[in-house]
Write a protein that holds these residues in place. Structure first.
Motif, PDB file in Angstrom:
ATOM      1  N   LEU A  97      46.845  44.605  45.915  1.00 34.15           N
ATOM      2  CA  LEU A  97      46.057  43.836  45.101  1.00 34.15           C
ATOM      3  C   LEU A  97      46.170  43.199  43.886  1.00 34.15           C
ATOM      4  O   LEU A  97      46.766  44.238  43.104  1.00 34.15           O
ATOM      5  CB  LEU A  97      44.514  44.566  45.189  1.00 34.15           C
ATOM      6  N   ILE A  98      46.448  42.089  43.766  1.00 32.41           N
ATOM      7  CA  ILE A  98      47.045  41.456  42.576  1.00 32.41           C
ATOM      8  C   ILE A  98      46.016  40.807  41.630  1.00 32.41           C
ATOM      9  O   ILE A  98      46.310  40.333  40.443  1.00 32.41           O
ATOM     10  CB  ILE A  98      48.273  40.576  42.860  1.00 32.41           C
ATOM     11  N   GLY A  99      44.736  40.519  41.997  1.00 35.72           N
ATOM     12  CA  GLY A  99      43.987  39.818  41.265  1.00 35.72           C
ATOM     13  C   GLY A  99      42.545  39.370  42.048  1.00 35.72           C
ATOM     14  O   GLY A  99      42.468  39.798  43.095  1.00 35.72           O
ATOM     15  N   VAL A 100      42.051  38.204  41.417  1.00 40.08           N
ATOM     16  CA  VAL A 100      41.062  37.648  42.018  1.00 40.08           C
ATOM     17  C   VAL A 100      40.829  36.124  41.968  1.00 40.08           C
ATOM     18  O   VAL A 100      41.290  35.563  41.017  1.00 40.08           O
ATOM     19  CB  VAL A 100      39.399  38.139  41.634  1.00 40.08           C
ATOM     20  N   LEU A 101      40.100  35.356  42.870  1.00 48.16           N
ATOM     21  CA  LEU A 101      40.011  33.971  42.694  1.00 48.16           C
ATOM     22  C   LEU A 101      38.464  34.026  42.483  1.00 48.16           C
ATOM     23  O   LEU A 101      37.913  34.695  42.908  1.00 48.16           O
ATOM     24  CB  LEU A 101      40.059  33.303  44.101  1.00 48.16           C
TER      25      LEU A 101
ATOM     26  N   ILE B 283      39.180  41.242  31.749  1.00 49.02           N
ATOM     27  CA  ILE B 283      38.040  41.809  32.184  1.00 49.02           C
ATOM     28  C   ILE B 283      38.493  43.311  32.999  1.00 49.02           C
ATOM     29  O   ILE B 283      39.698  43.368  33.473  1.00 49.02           O
ATOM     30  CB  ILE B 283      37.526  41.036  33.484  1.00 49.02           C
ATOM     31  N   GLN B 284      37.635  44.227  32.471  1.00 54.94           N
ATOM     32  CA  GLN B 284      38.088  45.371  32.960  1.00 54.94           C
ATOM     33  C   GLN B 284      37.581  45.714  34.547  1.00 54.94           C
ATOM     34  O   GLN B 284      36.475  45.175  34.903  1.00 54.94           O
ATOM     35  CB  GLN B 284      37.242  46.726  32.341  1.00 54.94           C
ATOM     36  N   PRO B 285      38.480  46.270  35.375  1.00 51.43           N
ATOM     37  CA  PRO B 285      37.983  46.523  36.849  1.00 51.43           C
ATOM     38  C   PRO B 285      36.675  47.268  36.864  1.00 51.43           C
ATOM     39  O   PRO B 285      36.409  48.109  36.023  1.00 51.43           O
ATOM     40  CB  PRO B 285      39.077  47.485  37.376  1.00 51.43           C
ATOM     41  N   GLY B 286      35.715  46.994  37.572  1.00 45.89           N
ATOM     42  CA  GLY B 286      34.327  47.532  37.573  1.00 45.89           C
ATOM     43  C   GLY B 286      33.573  46.626  36.983  1.00 45.89           C
ATOM     44  O   GLY B 286      32.285  46.966  36.870  1.00 45.89           O
ATOM     45  N   LYS B 287      33.835  45.808  35.976  1.00 49.25           N
ATOM     46  CA  LYS B 287      32.926  45.138  35.087  1.00 49.25           C
ATOM     47  C   LYS B 287      32.617  43.677  35.482  1.00 49.25           C
ATOM     48  O   LYS B 287      33.655  42.932  35.899  1.00 49.25           O
ATOM     49  CB  LYS B 287      33.548  45.086  33.477  1.00 49.25           C
ATOM     50  N   GLY B 288      31.565  43.164  35.389  1.00 49.56           N
ATOM     51  CA  GLY B 288      31.153  41.948  35.754  1.00 49.56           C
ATOM     52  C   GLY B 288      31.382  41.758  37.248  1.00 49.56           C
ATOM     53  O   GLY B 288      31.761  42.439  37.931  1.00 49.56           O
TER      54      GLY B 288
ATOM     55  N   SER C 165      36.915  27.076  38.431  1.00 50.46           N
ATOM     56  CA  SER C 165      37.744  27.684  39.326  1.00 50.46           C
ATOM     57  C   SER C 165      39.195  28.037  38.724  1.00 50.46           C
ATOM     58  O   SER C 165      39.741  27.467  38.111  1.00 50.46           O
ATOM     59  CB  SER C 165      38.129  26.661  40.558  1.00 50.46           C
ATOM     60  N   GLY C 166      39.478  29.551  39.047  1.00 48.20           N
ATOM     61  CA  GLY C 166      40.538  30.032  38.360  1.00 48.20           C
ATOM     62  C   GLY C 166      40.983  31.188  39.004  1.00 48.20           C
ATOM     63  O   GLY C 166      40.119  31.909  40.223  1.00 48.20           O
ATOM     64  N   PHE C 167      41.771  32.061  38.358  1.00 55.49           N
ATOM     65  CA  PHE C 167      42.285  33.506  38.876  1.00 55.49           C
ATOM     66  C   PHE C 167      42.342  34.253  37.605  1.00 55.49           C
ATOM     67  O   PHE C 167      42.583  33.905  36.622  1.00 55.49           O
ATOM     68  CB  PHE C 167      43.491  33.004  39.403  1.00 55.49           C
ATOM     69  N   TYR C 168      42.168  35.474  37.995  1.00 51.40           N
ATOM     70  CA  TYR C 168      42.412  36.696  37.038  1.00 51.40           C
ATOM     71  C   TYR C 168      43.445  37.483  37.773  1.00 51.40           C
ATOM     72  O   TYR C 168      43.195  37.796  38.899  1.00 51.40           O
ATOM     73  CB  TYR C 168      41.164  37.436  36.803  1.00 51.40           C
ATOM     74  N   LEU C 169      44.395  37.909  36.988  1.00 55.49           N
ATOM     75  CA  LEU C 169      45.449  38.691  37.496  1.00 55.49           C
ATOM     76  C   LEU C 169      45.713  40.187  36.967  1.00 55.49           C
ATOM     77  O   LEU C 169      45.564  40.189  35.731  1.00 55.49           O
ATOM     78  CB  LEU C 169      46.656  37.989  37.328  1.00 55.49           C
ATOM     79  N   PHE C 170      45.767  41.293  37.875  1.00 59.18           N
ATOM     80  CA  PHE C 170      45.943  42.520  37.267  1.00 59.18           C
ATOM     81  C   PHE C 170      47.001  42.628  36.630  1.00 59.18           C
ATOM     82  O   PHE C 170      48.122  42.483  36.930  1.00 59.18           O
ATOM     83  CB  PHE C 170      45.811  43.447  38.509  1.00 59.18           C
ATOM     84  N   GLU C 171      47.019  43.228  35.237  1.00 62.72           N
ATOM     85  CA  GLU C 171      48.005  43.525  34.409  1.00 62.72           C
ATOM     86  C   GLU C 171      48.442  45.033  34.552  1.00 62.72           C
ATOM     87  O   GLU C 171      47.278  45.702  33.929  1.00 62.72           O
ATOM     88  CB  GLU C 171      47.706  43.084  33.009  1.00 62.72           C
ATOM     89  N   GLU C 172      49.236  45.573  34.844  1.00 61.07           N
ATOM     90  CA  GLU C 172      49.487  46.947  35.019  1.00 61.07           C
ATOM     91  C   GLU C 172      49.375  47.736  33.963  1.00 61.07           C
ATOM     92  O   GLU C 172      48.909  48.772  33.632  1.00 61.07           O
ATOM     93  CB  GLU C 172      50.818  47.250  35.647  1.00 61.07           C
TER      94      GLU C 172
END
Length: 155
Positions: A121-125, A71-76, A45-52
Motif C-alpha cells: 500500500l503506497i498511498g491513495v487517489l 495527512i496522518q493515517p486514520g485522519k480524514g 484530483s490527485g494523490f497522497y503517497l505514504f512516506e515511511e
C-alpha cells in the motif's frame, strides 16, 4: 455517452498514456490531469503517497487548488481509506467525522487506496467535488480499476 462508457474510455486512455512508462511520479502526474480534465463536476484530483520516514501521507501530483501537504493515517477521508485499505465514498464531507477541509468548496469525496503489484500500500487517489452526492458505486468501481491500471505500470 453513459457514465460507464465514459469511464471505460478514460481507463483506456490511461492505459495508452502510461504504456511503457514505469516512473511513478510521471504516471501519477498524467493520471491526475486525465482525471481532472475528464470527470465532470470535480474540483480536485490527485494523490497522497505514504512516506515511511514520517509515517504520513504526503501530497503528490494533483490538479486543483492548493492542498493539505501531510495527512496522518486514520485522519480524514484519505487517512481513513489508507489505514483501512479500502475505498471510501463520502456523499457529504460535512457529515464525515474528522474531515480535513483543504478547500471549503469541496462537498463530496472519493478516496481509493493505491496498492502495488506485490501488495504494498503506497498511498491513495483522492477526488473532490463541489457538490454533495457526486460519487457513487459506479465511480468507485471504475476508479478502483483506474488505480489498478496505474499501479500495474509501476515497477
Amino acid at each position: 455517452m453513459s457514465k460507464e462508457s465514459s469511464y471505460s474510455l478514460m481507463n483506456n486512455q490511461l492505459r495508452a498514456l502510461i504504456d511503457g512508462e514505469p516512473n511513478l511520479i510521471a504516471n501519477l502526474s498524467n493520471a491526475s490531469a486525465l482525471l481532472y480534465e475528464t470527470l465532470p463536476q470535480i474540483n480536485w484530483s490527485g494523490f497522497y503517497l505514504f512516506e515511511e520516514a514520517s509515517k504520513e501521507l504526503v501530497l503528490g501530483p494533483f490538479q486543483g487548488k492548493v492542498a493539505c501537504v501531510r495527512i496522518q493515517p486514520g485522519k480524514g477521508v484519505c487517512g481513513t481509506a489508507f489505514e483501512q485499505n479500502r475505498s471510501i465514498v463520502v456523499e457529504d464531507v460535512n457529515q464525515f467525522p474528522g474531515h480535513i477541509a483543504c478547500d471549503a468548496a469541496s462537498q463530496s469525496e472519493i478516496v481509493v487506496p493505491l496498492e502495488t503489484k506485490n501488495g504494498e500500500l503506497i498511498g491513495v487517489l483522492d477526488i473532490d467535488a463541489p457538490i454533495t452526492g457526486r460519487f457513487d458505486e459506479i465511480d468507485q468501481k471504475y476508479l478502483e480499476e483506474f488505480a489498478v491500471i496505474l499501479m500495474n505500470a509501476v515497477n
